[in-house]
Structure formats: structure tokens, C-alpha cells
Design an enzyme around this catalytic site. Structure first.
Site, short mmCIF file in Angstrom:
data_model
loop_
_atom_site.label_atom_id
_atom_site.label_comp_id
_atom_site.label_asym_id
_atom_site.label_seq_id
_atom_site.Cartn_x
_atom_site.Cartn_y
_atom_site.Cartn_z
N GLY A 197 -4.77 1.65 4.51
CA GLY A 197 -3.91 0.58 5.36
C GLY A 197 -4.63 0.15 6.26
O GLY A 197 -4.06 -1.19 7.30
N GLU A 233 8.21 0.96 11.05
CA GLU A 233 10.12 2.15 11.57
C GLU A 233 9.62 3.51 11.28
O GLU A 233 8.55 3.96 10.50
CB GLU A 233 11.15 1.58 10.41
CG GLU A 233 12.24 2.66 10.02
CD GLU A 233 12.29 4.37 9.75
OE1 GLU A 233 12.19 5.18 9.76
OE2 GLU A 233 12.25 4.47 8.26
N GLY A 282 -4.06 4.49 -3.30
CA GLY A 282 -5.80 4.62 -2.63
C GLY A 282 -5.35 6.18 -1.97
O GLY A 282 -4.31 6.58 -1.47
N LYS A 333 1.10 -0.53 -0.02
CA LYS A 333 0.15 -0.27 -0.14
C LYS A 333 1.15 1.70 0.16
O LYS A 333 2.09 1.18 1.44
CB LYS A 333 -0.72 -0.41 1.12
CG LYS A 333 -1.66 1.24 1.87
CD LYS A 333 -3.19 1.92 0.53
CE LYS A 333 -2.95 3.35 1.20
NZ LYS A 333 -2.36 4.04 0.90
N CYS A 372 12.60 10.62 8.15
CA CYS A 372 13.13 10.62 9.65
C CYS A 372 14.09 10.30 10.28
O CYS A 372 14.31 10.76 11.84
CB CYS A 372 12.28 9.61 9.94
SG CYS A 372 12.33 7.86 9.03
N GLU A 380 8.65 16.20 15.85
CA GLU A 380 9.13 15.93 14.17
C GLU A 380 8.28 16.19 13.59
O GLU A 380 7.00 16.29 13.81
CB GLU A 380 9.28 14.16 13.95
CG GLU A 380 9.19 13.88 12.45
CD GLU A 380 9.46 12.77 12.01
OE1 GLU A 380 10.28 12.14 11.69
OE2 GLU A 380 8.34 12.36 12.28
#
Length: 484
Positions: free
Chosen positions: A217, A255, A211, A179, A289, A388
Site C-alpha cells: 500500500g 474515509e 498481499g 490493493k 467505522c 475507536e
């Protein structure tokens, strides 16, 4: 590569459904074209195809065939590298120089490494004869594929993220439903097209769906036909993935996010270290990240370090990602630009000072842009210094020596990456004390096919890449045969 509309790959067939959504060039905001928008029924068919391919074909038990298919995919991607390069620059806003590394060329090359690993891997290990509880037994340990993998990837490094999951999963003998991120559907569809047209991968072994609906998901996570989930994305979404997977006790690889520290010791070359830190923070507009976004410098050189870092950031500036000289291109979307700008407003509210940057660059009225920004004057516990942001924003903080630098670096829920600059012995000692999955010492590069990547704490579970990443897709079976 596929005209103005990209397909799905389900059960070995390219699927162009009636539902569609657009994909944009983030440097201009222009529409590049459309992608097929997978419906829940499409995802259901993809999972069914992957389940059938794993349960009913020889794929899981034929390592030599898997190696051949991986090498075919590597060769196909290599042949089409220049088309993929232009596509990646246009759709992901990736700076051209970065496509010669982690955005394209490196992950394609990594497929050759994982094929070699699978070819030489010890799938069975003989433990020999023993007599536990008086029963003489021949014992062996067998490594087997985990089953059907659900892989969910973000948009920032689409080829690296897609291939870092697909390659090891296929090498292990798993089948896959990928996905892909809705912001970079064409990058995923290009992979689907090459698999379909230029490899012998059997139908259903790889299924790729794109999508606009993030609920796809969630459905993939909860489906009982999926044995393992491999997810890269934010920590908040990672928690949701874990929760959805808990109902069927799936194996989960995560992750997740980071707020990594770049530690400069008092015996470092300050100008060189600050140059490294500035370059790292604005590469690909800070959309990584593992990018170091907290710069920790000796307190008595704080002002000097801020000036040096800001000067490099101003020199780098922003640029057209098609230009080889560009380091900081656009952010991926208006939504992401708005998120970064909200953090810049928050930084000002928290008492921060913009040493450079702090808004949109002049002359860039089209597309989605943020200036390289250095924020000083924040408390270590402020939200801007701890959360973040995923933009070209670096926070500079003072420290009072090695122990204090380690304390500040580790005072975070994240533990994905880090960097240390200083004399080799001291820098190595500090690196050992950082609670992170990867550390760069004096400019060392940890990204490589054979190096495991992943985080401590809320930066994830498990490892990607290297032997450790490959073995995430395996189960361990112990077999004992009685001897009479």
C-alpha cells in the site's frame, strides 16, 4: 469459484504467483484456502498496466462503453450473488442478514445507479460568450477523468468498499489498481475473476492485487504513475497515506475512523432508542467505522437506559454468521480480538463497569469472538470513550440536556456519523448541530447509492457515493476559445 487458491488480476490476466498466504474463517479459525501474495514486482506491473490503459486506449474518452461495462459487471455480480454471499459470510464473518444489505446486495445494486449517472452526466457545460479584458471568448467547462486511481480498502465490508471505489472510478473514465485487504483476499479475487471472465473491461483498466505485506500500500501511495489515492481505513494509516502522497501532490480521498455518538433526548422513547443503539453497536461485531459506539442519555435516566441497553445486547448475544438470526458474529481475526480485549482491560483500569459482556462468550472456543459489551461509569475524556475500538463495545455516558449532548457528541477528533432520537423538531435541530458527515434521526437510514458518505475533522477528506463521490474521480478543465 476459483478452487483453493485465488489469483491477482494484472493487465487483464489472472496471475497465480508462487508466493501465497492463507485466509481464515473467523467464526472457526479454520483455513479456507490460500491467496496469491503479490510481490512488489506484481504491483509495479499492475500500475504500469493501469497507466497504459489510461494513456493509450479509448477508455477515458468513451462514456457509453464504460456504462456498458459497468452494467455487465452489475449483471455478473447479480448472477453469482449466492456464491458471493456464502464466500462473504465465510471469509469476512459477515452475518447473513447483512449480506442482503450493505455487505453485498446493496453495493451490487449501487453499480446500476452509478452507470445511470454516468450515462446522463453533463460532461461539458457551455458558459457562453463573454469578453473578459476585452477579448471575446467562447467558454466551456469540461469534466475529465483524474487518471490512474490507487484504491486501498479494509476488510470489514469488502464488497461495499471495493465497489464504492471501483464503480465511480470506472464511470468517470479512470483506470484502477485495487490493493485489497489481506484479511479478505477471496472477496477481492472473486471480483477479479468476474471482471476477467464476464465483462468487456479492457486489459489494464482494473487491476486487483492481494498481499500480506502492508508495504504494498505504501508503494502504491508513493508511485508517481498514480494520480489519485482513495483510501478507507484507520485515521492513523490515513495520515501515513497523506504523507506518502505528498511527494507527488496526488489528489487524495480518505474515509477514516469514527467514534460516533448516539444521542437520546429527554422526550425520546427510551426503550426504543436504547434498542436501536444496542443493535447498531453490535451489528457485524461492531466492525464498522460509522457504527455509533457512544450512547449519550439523559442523566436522570442513566441507570434505566443502561439496563434497557444491556438487556437488548444480552438478548442479541453472539451467533453463527451463517444463521439468518445472527446480528453479532465474530471479529475478523485473533489480532483484532486481542485489540478489543486490550481496550476492555483499559476500560476496567479507567474505572468502567461492564453492565453486560466484557470478555469472550462461553462455548465459543474456536474462532475469534467478543461478547456484546456495555461499559458504564467512564469519564467522557477517557481513552475507552474517545478511541475507536472496532468491536461490539458500547460506552454509555450521561448528558444534561440538548446543549450538553451536542457538546459531548462534538467533543471528539472524529466526525463520521451520529444518531439522534427524540421529538422530530428537537431531534432535527440537534442533528443540524452535530459535526458529522452523516446523521440518522429517529432510525432513518442514510446509506444509499445517491447519498454522499464521508466525515468531518479526522474522519476523512472528500465523499464517497452519490454525485459528490463520483466527482471525486474527475478533474475540471476550463477552455476559452477566442472569437474573431
Amino acid at each position: 469459484m476459483f478452487g483453493d487458491l485465488s489469483p491477482l488480476l494484472i493487465g487483464g490476466e489472472l496471475v497465480y504467483g508462487p508466493r501465497r498466504f492463507g485466509t481464515l474463517d473467523p467464526a472457526t479459525g479454520d483455513t479456507l484456502g490460500e491467496a496469491t501474495d503479490a510481490a512488489p514486482a506484481d504491483l509495479d506491473h499492475a500500475i504500469a498496466a493501469a497507466r497504459h490503459a489510461f494513456d493509450s486506449t479509448p477508455w477515458a474518452t468513451d462514456p457509453a462503453f464504460r456504462v456498458r461495462c459497468l452494467r455487465q459487471l452489475h449483471d455478473a455480480l447479480t448472477r453469482h450473488a449466492e456464491e458471493l454471499r456464502e464466500l462473504t459470510i465465510a471469509e469476512a464473518g459477515a452475518p447473513r442478514f447483512l449480506t442482503h444489505g450493505a455487505q453485498l446486495d446493496a453495493p451490487v445494486a449501487d453499480l446500476a445507479w452509478i452507470a445511470d449517472l454516468a450515462e446522463d452526466y453533463l460532461w461539458e457545460h457551455d458558459l457562453g460568450r463573454a469578453a473578459p479584458m476585452g477579448v471575446t471568448s467562447e467558454r466551456r467547462v469540461v469534466r475529465e477523468p483524474a487518471g490512474v486511481v490507487g484504491a486501498i480498502t479494509p476488510w470489514n465490508f469488502p464488497h461495499q468498499l471495493n465497489l464504492a471505489k471501483l464503480g465511480p472510478a470506472l464511470a468517470a473514465g479512470c483506470t484502477l489498481v485495487l490493493k485489497a485487504a489481506p484479511d479478505t483476499p477471496w472477496c477481492a479475487a472473486a471480483l477479479a475473476l468476474l471482471i476477467r471472465e464476464e465483462t468487456d473491461l479492457p486489459p489494464g483498466v482494473v487491476n486487483i492485487v492481494t498481499g500480506a505485506d502492508h508495504a504494498l500500500g505504501a508503494r502504491l501511495c508513493a508511485d508517481p504513475r498514480v494520480d489519485l489515492l482513495s483510501f478507507t481505513g484507520s485515521t492513523a494509516t490515513g495520515r501515513t497515506v497523506m504523507s506518502a502522497a505528498a511527494g507527488t501532490v496526488k489528489k487524495v480521498f480518505l474515509e477514516l475512523g469514527g467514534k460516533s455518538a448516539f444521542v437520546v433526548l429527554d422526550d425520546a422513547d427510551l426503550a426504543a432508542a436504547c434498542g436501536y443503539a444496542a443493535f447498531a453497536a453490535v451489528t457485524h461485531a461492531g466492525q464498522g467505522c460509522a457504527i455509533t459506539t457512544r450512547l449519550l442519555v439523559p442523566r436522570d435516566r442513566y441507570a434505566e437506559a443502561a439496563d434497557l441497553t444491556a438487556a437488548t445486547m444480552r438478548k442479541l448475544g453472539t451467533g453463527d454468521p451463517r444463521d439468518e438470526r445472527t446480528v453479532c458474529g465474530p471479529v475478523i481475526s485473533a489480532r483484532q480480538r486481542d485489540r478489543v480485549e486490550a481496550y476492555l482491560r483499559l476500560a476496567a483500569e479507567e474505572g468502567g463497569e461492564f453492565v453486560t459482556g466484557g470478555g469472550r462468550p462461553e462455548g465459543r472456543d474456536r474462532g475469534f469472538w467478543i461478547e456484546p459489551t456495555l461499559v458504564a461509569g467512564l469519564a467522557p475524556g477517557s481513552r475507552t470513550a474517545t478511541e475507536e475500538i472496532f468491536g461490539p463495545v458500547l460506552v454509555i455516558l450521561p448528558h444534561d440536556g440538548d446543549d450538553d449532548a451536542v457538546r459531548l457528541a462534538n467533543d471528539s477528533p472524529y466526525g463520521l456519523s451520529g444518531a439522534v432520537h427524540g421529538s422530530p423538531e428537537r431531534a432535527r435541530a440537534v442533528a443540524r448541530r452535530l459535526r458529522t458527515g452523516t446523521v440518522s434521526v429517529n432510525g432513518g437510514i442514510w446509506y444509499s447509492a445517491d447519498m454522499p458518505f464521508g466525515g468531518y475533522k479526522q474522519s476523512g477528506i472528500g465523499r464517497e457515493m452519490g454525485v459528490a463521490g463520483f466527482e471525486e474521480y474527475l478533474e475540471t478543465k476550463a477552455i476559452a476559445e477566442g472569437v474573431r
